[in-house]
Design an enzyme around this catalytic site. Structure first.
Site, PDB file in Angstrom:
ATOM      1  N   ASP A  13      79.211   6.065 -79.802  1.00  0.00           N
ATOM      2  CA  ASP A  13      79.417   7.275 -78.977  1.00  0.00           C
ATOM      3  C   ASP A  13      79.499   8.535 -79.845  1.00  0.00           C
ATOM      4  OD1 ASP A  13      81.927   6.827 -80.138  1.00  0.00           O
ATOM      5  OD2 ASP A  13      83.024   6.751 -78.237  1.00  0.00           O
ATOM      6  N   GLU A  14      79.722   8.356 -81.155  1.00  0.00           N
ATOM      7  CA  GLU A  14      79.893   9.529 -82.017  1.00  0.00           C
ATOM      8  C   GLU A  14      78.617  10.351 -82.146  1.00  0.00           C
ATOM      9  OE1 GLU A  14      82.268   9.066 -85.525  1.00  0.00           O
ATOM     10  OE2 GLU A  14      83.233   7.274 -84.757  1.00  0.00           O
TER      11      GLU A  14
ATOM     12  N   TYR B   9      78.325  10.371 -90.959  1.00  0.00           N
ATOM     13  CA  TYR B   9      78.159   9.039 -90.350  1.00  0.00           C
ATOM     14  C   TYR B   9      77.443   9.169 -89.006  1.00  0.00           C
ATOM     15  CZ  TYR B   9      79.458   5.148 -87.290  1.00  0.00           C
ATOM     16  OH  TYR B   9      79.424   4.124 -86.359  1.00  0.00           O
TER      17      TYR B   9
ATOM     18  N   LYS C  54      73.710   7.805 -87.725  1.00  0.00           N
ATOM     19  CA  LYS C  54      73.512   6.924 -86.565  1.00  0.00           C
ATOM     20  C   LYS C  54      72.583   7.595 -85.547  1.00  0.00           C
ATOM     21  CE  LYS C  54      75.238   3.404 -85.910  1.00  0.00           C
ATOM     22  NZ  LYS C  54      74.854   2.018 -86.328  1.00  0.00           N
TER      23      LYS C  54
HETATM   24  P1  NAD Z   1      81.584  -2.963 -90.597  1.00  0.00           P
HETATM   25  O1  NAD Z   1      81.611  -1.868 -91.608  1.00  0.00           O
HETATM   26  O2  NAD Z   1      82.801  -3.772 -90.361  1.00  0.00           O
HETATM   27  O3  NAD Z   1      80.408  -4.002 -90.957  1.00  0.00           O
HETATM   28  C1  NAD Z   1      79.154  -3.587 -91.407  1.00  0.00           C
HETATM   29  C2  NAD Z   1      78.456  -4.795 -91.992  1.00  0.00           C
HETATM   30  O4  NAD Z   1      77.147  -4.386 -92.410  1.00  0.00           O
HETATM   31  C3  NAD Z   1      79.168  -5.373 -93.213  1.00  0.00           C
HETATM   32  O5  NAD Z   1      79.220  -6.787 -93.124  1.00  0.00           O
HETATM   33  C4  NAD Z   1      78.283  -4.937 -94.383  1.00  0.00           C
HETATM   34  O6  NAD Z   1      78.333  -5.841 -95.477  1.00  0.00           O
HETATM   35  C5  NAD Z   1      76.926  -4.895 -93.719  1.00  0.00           C
HETATM   36  N1  NAD Z   1      75.990  -3.994 -94.405  1.00  0.00           N
HETATM   37  C6  NAD Z   1      76.220  -2.729 -94.832  1.00  0.00           C
HETATM   38  N2  NAD Z   1      75.131  -2.232 -95.426  1.00  0.00           N
HETATM   39  C7  NAD Z   1      74.172  -3.193 -95.357  1.00  0.00           C
HETATM   40  C8  NAD Z   1      72.827  -3.262 -95.793  1.00  0.00           C
HETATM   41  N3  NAD Z   1      72.237  -2.237 -96.441  1.00  0.00           N
HETATM   42  N4  NAD Z   1      72.139  -4.392 -95.549  1.00  0.00           N
HETATM   43  C9  NAD Z   1      72.719  -5.449 -94.916  1.00  0.00           C
HETATM   44  N5  NAD Z   1      73.992  -5.440 -94.502  1.00  0.00           N
HETATM   45  C10 NAD Z   1      74.715  -4.322 -94.718  1.00  0.00           C
HETATM   46  O7  NAD Z   1      81.082  -2.253 -89.260  1.00  0.00           O
HETATM   47  P2  NAD Z   1      81.432  -2.609 -87.743  1.00  0.00           P
HETATM   48  O8  NAD Z   1      82.659  -1.893 -87.363  1.00  0.00           O
HETATM   49  O9  NAD Z   1      81.338  -4.067 -87.535  1.00  0.00           O
HETATM   50  O10 NAD Z   1      80.208  -1.879 -87.020  1.00  0.00           O
HETATM   51  C11 NAD Z   1      79.030  -2.581 -86.660  1.00  0.00           C
HETATM   52  C12 NAD Z   1      78.090  -1.616 -85.971  1.00  0.00           C
HETATM   53  O11 NAD Z   1      78.721  -1.048 -84.829  1.00  0.00           O
HETATM   54  C13 NAD Z   1      77.674  -0.431 -86.851  1.00  0.00           C
HETATM   55  O12 NAD Z   1      76.315  -0.173 -86.626  1.00  0.00           O
HETATM   56  C14 NAD Z   1      78.550   0.713 -86.352  1.00  0.00           C
HETATM   57  O13 NAD Z   1      77.894   1.951 -86.537  1.00  0.00           O
HETATM   58  C15 NAD Z   1      78.686   0.359 -84.888  1.00  0.00           C
HETATM   59  N6  NAD Z   1      79.897   0.878 -84.232  1.00  0.00           N
HETATM   60  C16 NAD Z   1      81.139   0.490 -84.661  1.00  0.00           C
HETATM   61  C17 NAD Z   1      82.262   0.959 -83.990  1.00  0.00           C
HETATM   62  C18 NAD Z   1      83.651   0.524 -84.377  1.00  0.00           C
HETATM   63  O14 NAD Z   1      84.609   0.942 -83.721  1.00  0.00           O
HETATM   64  N7  NAD Z   1      83.832  -0.309 -85.391  1.00  0.00           N
HETATM   65  C19 NAD Z   1      82.138   1.845 -82.917  1.00  0.00           C
HETATM   66  C20 NAD Z   1      80.858   2.239 -82.537  1.00  0.00           C
HETATM   67  C21 NAD Z   1      79.747   1.734 -83.184  1.00  0.00           C
END
Ligand code: NAD
Length: 327
Positions: free
Chosen positions: A126-127, A149, A153
């Site tokens: 949502d960001e 960030y 996205k």
């Molecule tokens: P996270 O940071 O916990 O996990 C990210 C994962 O991606 C990690 O396991 C990391 O090792 C892997 N990674 C990073 N760079 C990489 C690369 N170049 N190649 C392969 N793997 C790579 O993130 P999350 O919180 O699980 O978020 C997952 C997705 O959801 C993201 O796309 C994030 O933008 C989105 N998102 C998260 C939230 C939240 O509240 N956590 C909210 C909205 C959207």
């Protein structure tokens, strides 16, 4: 069904993979899953079963074209969670965010196109919409990201749109609100506060604590991702909200109570640069079209999260490097 899940060792991706492997999604009980994860500081191999006959773990980078071209053939669908995900880190050094979130997404989309992957879901946030004082964003809202960030996205979302429109790639985007749950890296607000409070330490609350976030349990988010994967329309964006708005101060007060901590453990600190005041999603599209509804009440889900961190100090006390080496 063969799925390739990028970022499947992270917080949300691993919750999704664990649910697939546990037979939690109807019709996917026999699905095999390839996890592609670079195991950055945020990835943890221990978030996934060490061995499972339906799981294949590949340590690698979404920016690696050769690896993707070699891995993707034979997979029916890709769910793309991999990203650099922490806003504060993107303010300190955005370069990794552009590399993984923008270049990595483009590299993956191109490889999916060239290897004939039939279905892709891109996980966004949502960001990308910016900050909203009142009301809620629909999917039609203009993108106005404020942090590096969010900008990375938003860029990846636009690349997805371009691959759908230009090449007809069957790809959908989910934009969810703030997730909470187990196995989240302790740099993020809820696990940071829980782990510090459980150790009797103070917690740093940005500004006056009035920033508002809409909280979504990770299991509800993953269920929405599965709905979009199986029934979402190509080229469409789906907002996924949690329906529970709280100021950061309110979340902090709940955590103080759940951790048995005192109000004196809260320390107000200088606000994050460009800190978005409020996020709120109108997710009627996914509710009406795909029957999505979040199920986990926030206070109940939060209590479970605190219990999990209390019961699993080894998980959050191990340095990332050790956790990676131990995998
Ligand atoms: P996270 O940071 O916990 O996990 C990210 C994962 O991606 C990690 O396991 C990391 O090792 C892997 N990674 C990073 N760079 C990489 C690369 N170049 N190649 C392969 N793997 C790579 O993130 P999350 O919180 O699980 O978020 C997952 C997705 O959801 C993201 O796309 C994030 O933008 C989105 N998102 C998260 C939230 C939240 O509240 N956590 C909210 C909205 C959207």
């Amino acid at each position: 069904m063969r799925l390739l899940v990028t970022g499947g060792a992270g917080f949300i991706g691993s919750a999704y993979v664990r649910t697939v492997l546990a037979g939690g999604y109807a019709g996917y009980e026999d699905a095999s899953v390839t996890v592609l994860d670079k195991l950055t500081y945020a990835g943890n191999r221990a978030n996934l079963p060490e061995r499972h006959e339906q799981l294949d773990f590949v340590e690698g980078d979404v920016c690696d074209t050769d690896l993707l071209r070699q891995l993707l053939p034979g997979h029916d669908a890709v769910v793309h969670f991999a990203a650099e995900s922490h806003v504060d880190r993107s303010i300190a050094d955005p370069s990794a965010f552009v590399r993984t979130n923008v270049v990595g997404t483009q590299t993956l989309l191109e490889a999916c196109l060239r290897t004939g992957v039939e279905r892709v879901v891109h996980i966004s946030t949502d960001e990308v919409y910016g900050s909203i004082a009142s009301g809620a964003w629909t999917e039609e809202w203009p993108l106005a990201p404020n942090s590096p960030y969010a900008a990375s996205k938003a860029s990846s979302d636009l690349l997805v749109r371009a691959y759908a429109r230009t090449h007809g790639l069957d790809v959908s985007v989910t934009r969810c609100s703030n997730n909470y749950g187990t196995h989240q890296h302790p740099e993020k607000l809820i696990p940071l506060f829980v782990t510090r409070l459980l150790r009797g330490e103070t917690v740093p609350l940005y500004g006056d604590g009035s920033n508002v976030r809409e909280w979504l349990h990770v299991s509800d988010h993953c269920a929405a991702v599965q709905l979009v994967l199986t029934r979402g329309r190509a080229g469409e964006v789906y907002n996924v909200g949690g329906g529970t708005e709280h100021t950061n101060r309110q979340v902090t007060d709940l955590l103080l109570r759940l951790c048995g901590a005192s109000p004196g453990q809260v320390r107000y600190v200088t606000d994050r640069k460009g800190h978005d005041l409020r996020y709120a999603l109108d997710d009627s599209k996914i509710r009406d079209e795909l029957g999505y509804a979040p199920r986990v009440p926030f206070e109940e889900g939060l209590a479970d999260v605190v219990d999990w961190y209390r019961a699993n100090p080894d998980w959050w006390q191990a340095p990332s490097a050790v956790r990676k080496a131990a995998a």
